[in-house]
Write a protein that holds these residues in place. Structure first.
Motif, PDB file in Angstrom:
ATOM      1  N   THR A 103       4.138   6.335   3.122  1.00 62.08           N
ATOM      2  CA  THR A 103       5.096   6.138   2.038  1.00 62.08           C
ATOM      3  C   THR A 103       4.471   6.608   0.740  1.00 62.08           C
ATOM      4  OG1 THR A 103       4.292   3.885   1.752  1.00 62.08           O
ATOM      5  CG2 THR A 103       6.291   4.168   3.082  1.00 62.08           C
ATOM      6  N   TRP A 104       5.301   7.167  -0.148  1.00 60.80           N
ATOM      7  CA  TRP A 104       4.823   7.568  -1.464  1.00 60.80           C
ATOM      8  C   TRP A 104       4.473   6.317  -2.270  1.00 60.80           C
ATOM      9  CZ3 TRP A 104       3.973  12.483  -3.008  1.00 60.80           C
ATOM     10  CH2 TRP A 104       4.599  13.503  -2.298  1.00 60.80           C
ATOM     11  N   SER A 105       3.389   6.415  -3.046  1.00 61.60           N
ATOM     12  CA  SER A 105       3.047   5.307  -3.917  1.00 61.60           C
ATOM     13  C   SER A 105       2.106   5.756  -5.016  1.00 61.60           C
ATOM     14  CB  SER A 105       2.385   4.169  -3.130  1.00 61.60           C
ATOM     15  OG  SER A 105       2.003   3.128  -4.006  1.00 61.60           O
ATOM     16  N   PHE A 106       2.368   5.263  -6.230  1.00 52.43           N
ATOM     17  CA  PHE A 106       1.466   5.451  -7.355  1.00 52.43           C
ATOM     18  C   PHE A 106       0.646   4.190  -7.608  1.00 52.43           C
ATOM     19  CE2 PHE A 106       2.269   9.556  -8.070  1.00 52.43           C
ATOM     20  CZ  PHE A 106       2.634  10.015  -9.324  1.00 52.43           C
ATOM     21  N   SER A 107       0.801   3.211  -6.769  1.00 51.50           N
ATOM     22  CA  SER A 107      -0.007   2.012  -6.898  1.00 51.50           C
ATOM     23  C   SER A 107      -1.327   2.217  -6.176  1.00 51.50           C
ATOM     24  CB  SER A 107       0.728   0.819  -6.293  1.00 51.50           C
ATOM     25  OG  SER A 107      -0.131  -0.296  -6.208  1.00 51.50           O
ATOM     26  N   ALA A 108      -2.408   1.714  -6.772  1.00 53.99           N
ATOM     27  CA  ALA A 108      -3.707   1.837  -6.132  1.00 53.99           C
ATOM     28  C   ALA A 108      -3.760   1.071  -4.805  1.00 53.99           C
ATOM     29  CB  ALA A 108      -4.795   1.347  -7.071  1.00 53.99           C
ATOM     30  N   ASN A 109      -2.925   0.055  -4.684  1.00 56.03           N
ATOM     31  CA  ASN A 109      -2.868  -0.681  -3.428  1.00 56.03           C
ATOM     32  C   ASN A 109      -2.399   0.242  -2.313  1.00 56.03           C
ATOM     33  OD1 ASN A 109      -3.627  -3.088  -4.672  1.00 56.03           O
ATOM     34  ND2 ASN A 109      -1.521  -3.627  -5.157  1.00 56.03           N
ATOM     35  N   GLY A 110      -3.095   0.203  -1.191  1.00 55.33           N
ATOM     36  CA  GLY A 110      -2.710   1.052  -0.076  1.00 55.33           C
ATOM     37  C   GLY A 110      -3.515   2.330   0.021  1.00 55.33           C
ATOM     38  N   TYR A 111      -4.303   2.621  -0.996  1.00 57.44           N
ATOM     39  CA  TYR A 111      -5.243   3.743  -0.921  1.00 57.44           C
ATOM     40  C   TYR A 111      -6.583   3.152  -0.486  1.00 57.44           C
ATOM     41  CZ  TYR A 111      -1.933   6.884  -3.144  1.00 57.44           C
ATOM     42  OH  TYR A 111      -0.826   7.660  -3.418  1.00 57.44           O
ATOM     43  N   ILE A 112      -7.107   3.660   0.611  1.00 57.91           N
ATOM     44  CA  ILE A 112      -8.221   2.958   1.240  1.00 57.91           C
ATOM     45  C   ILE A 112      -9.576   3.593   0.988  1.00 57.91           C
ATOM     46  CG2 ILE A 112      -6.717   2.076   3.064  1.00 57.91           C
ATOM     47  CD1 ILE A 112      -8.016   4.208   4.899  1.00 57.91           C
ATOM     48  N   SER A 113      -9.632   4.830   0.574  1.00 57.69           N
ATOM     49  CA  SER A 113     -10.913   5.478   0.304  1.00 57.69           C
ATOM     50  C   SER A 113     -10.885   5.985  -1.129  1.00 57.69           C
ATOM     51  CB  SER A 113     -11.145   6.668   1.251  1.00 57.69           C
ATOM     52  OG  SER A 113     -11.127   6.245   2.594  1.00 57.69           O
ATOM     53  N   TRP A 114     -11.965   5.716  -1.856  1.00 59.65           N
ATOM     54  CA  TRP A 114     -12.048   6.096  -3.267  1.00 59.65           C
ATOM     55  C   TRP A 114     -13.359   6.798  -3.536  1.00 59.65           C
ATOM     56  CZ3 TRP A 114      -8.181   5.118  -6.894  1.00 59.65           C
ATOM     57  CH2 TRP A 114      -7.136   4.298  -6.460  1.00 59.65           C
ATOM     58  N   GLY A 115     -13.327   7.777  -4.447  1.00 56.96           N
ATOM     59  CA  GLY A 115     -14.554   8.379  -4.915  1.00 56.96           C
ATOM     60  C   GLY A 115     -15.177   7.522  -6.007  1.00 56.96           C
ATOM     61  N   GLN A 116     -16.277   8.025  -6.563  1.00 57.09           N
ATOM     62  CA  GLN A 116     -17.002   7.272  -7.595  1.00 57.09           C
ATOM     63  C   GLN A 116     -16.449   7.548  -8.984  1.00 57.09           C
ATOM     64  OE1 GLN A 116     -17.959  10.161  -6.471  1.00 57.09           O
ATOM     65  NE2 GLN A 116     -18.476  11.286  -8.333  1.00 57.09           N
ATOM     66  N   GLY A 117     -15.627   8.570  -9.095  1.00 56.60           N
ATOM     67  CA  GLY A 117     -14.993   8.891 -10.370  1.00 56.60           C
ATOM     68  C   GLY A 117     -15.722   9.971 -11.143  1.00 56.60           C
ATOM     69  N   THR A 118     -14.987  10.646 -12.016  1.00 56.97           N
ATOM     70  CA  THR A 118     -15.548  11.639 -12.925  1.00 56.97           C
ATOM     71  C   THR A 118     -14.909  11.429 -14.291  1.00 56.97           C
ATOM     72  OG1 THR A 118     -16.019  14.008 -13.238  1.00 56.97           O
ATOM     73  CG2 THR A 118     -13.860  13.451 -12.319  1.00 56.97           C
ATOM     74  N   GLN A 119     -15.721  11.414 -15.331  1.00 62.14           N
ATOM     75  CA  GLN A 119     -15.254  11.056 -16.671  1.00 62.14           C
ATOM     76  C   GLN A 119     -14.640  12.264 -17.371  1.00 62.14           C
ATOM     77  OE1 GLN A 119     -15.247   8.007 -18.300  1.00 62.14           O
ATOM     78  NE2 GLN A 119     -14.145   9.032 -19.970  1.00 62.14           N
ATOM     79  N   VAL A 120     -13.474  12.043 -17.948  1.00 64.13           N
ATOM     80  CA  VAL A 120     -12.813  13.045 -18.781  1.00 64.13           C
ATOM     81  C   VAL A 120     -12.665  12.455 -20.180  1.00 64.13           C
ATOM     82  CG1 VAL A 120     -10.672  14.304 -19.196  1.00 64.13           C
ATOM     83  CG2 VAL A 120     -11.588  14.107 -16.870  1.00 64.13           C
ATOM     84  N   THR A 121     -13.163  13.177 -21.169  1.00 65.50           N
ATOM     85  CA  THR A 121     -13.077  12.742 -22.556  1.00 65.50           C
ATOM     86  C   THR A 121     -12.433  13.845 -23.385  1.00 65.50           C
ATOM     87  OG1 THR A 121     -15.071  11.401 -22.310  1.00 65.50           O
ATOM     88  CG2 THR A 121     -14.339  11.893 -24.547  1.00 65.50           C
TER      89      THR A 121
END
Length: 124
Positions: A103-121
């Motif tokens: 199902t389509w979702s923009f909620s973080a809930n339901g996404y099971i794998s995440w990266g560590q992130g990259t900063q944008v300024t």
């Protein structure tokens, strides 16, 4: 779970562009969607763009529609986010994530794998 590694963040002036990458250890047959999210200090995590792996259908958040483009390179197991006409309010940590629910979702809930992130300024 899929291992995800984001890259490509940095500091730019307003109006500039950046292209983020998200390298996945593998897409599995269970991977249905990949998404880009962002989180600024003191704010909740916000969905930015989501792509359906099977047919490249995409959906964007209202604040980035027309400026950001999500895409994927399946042979390389890589997800991209091209960001143009950046604004100071785009400043945040950007994350990619994997979703196996169909199902389509923009909620973080339901996404099971995440990266560590990259900063944008983005400076004005």
């Amino acid at each position: 779970q899929v291992q995800l590694v984001e890259s490509g963040g940095g500091s730019v002036q307003a109006g500039g562009s950046l292209k983020l990458s998200c390298a996945a250890s593998a897409y599995t047959t269970d991977t249905k969607y990949m998404g880009w999210f962002r989180q600024a200090p003191g704010k909740p995590r916000e969905g930015v763009a989501v792509i359906r792996i099977g047919d490249n259908s995409v959906v964007y958040g209202d604040s980035v529609e027309g400026r950001f483009t999500i895409s994927q390179d399946r042979p390389k197991n890589t997800l991209y986010l091209q960001m143009n006409n950046l604004r100071p309010e785009d400043t945040a940590m950007y994350y990619c994530a994997e979703r196996r629910l169909n199902t389509w979702s923009f909620s973080a809930n339901g996404y099971i794998s995440w990266g560590q992130g990259t900063q944008v300024t983005v400076s004005s």
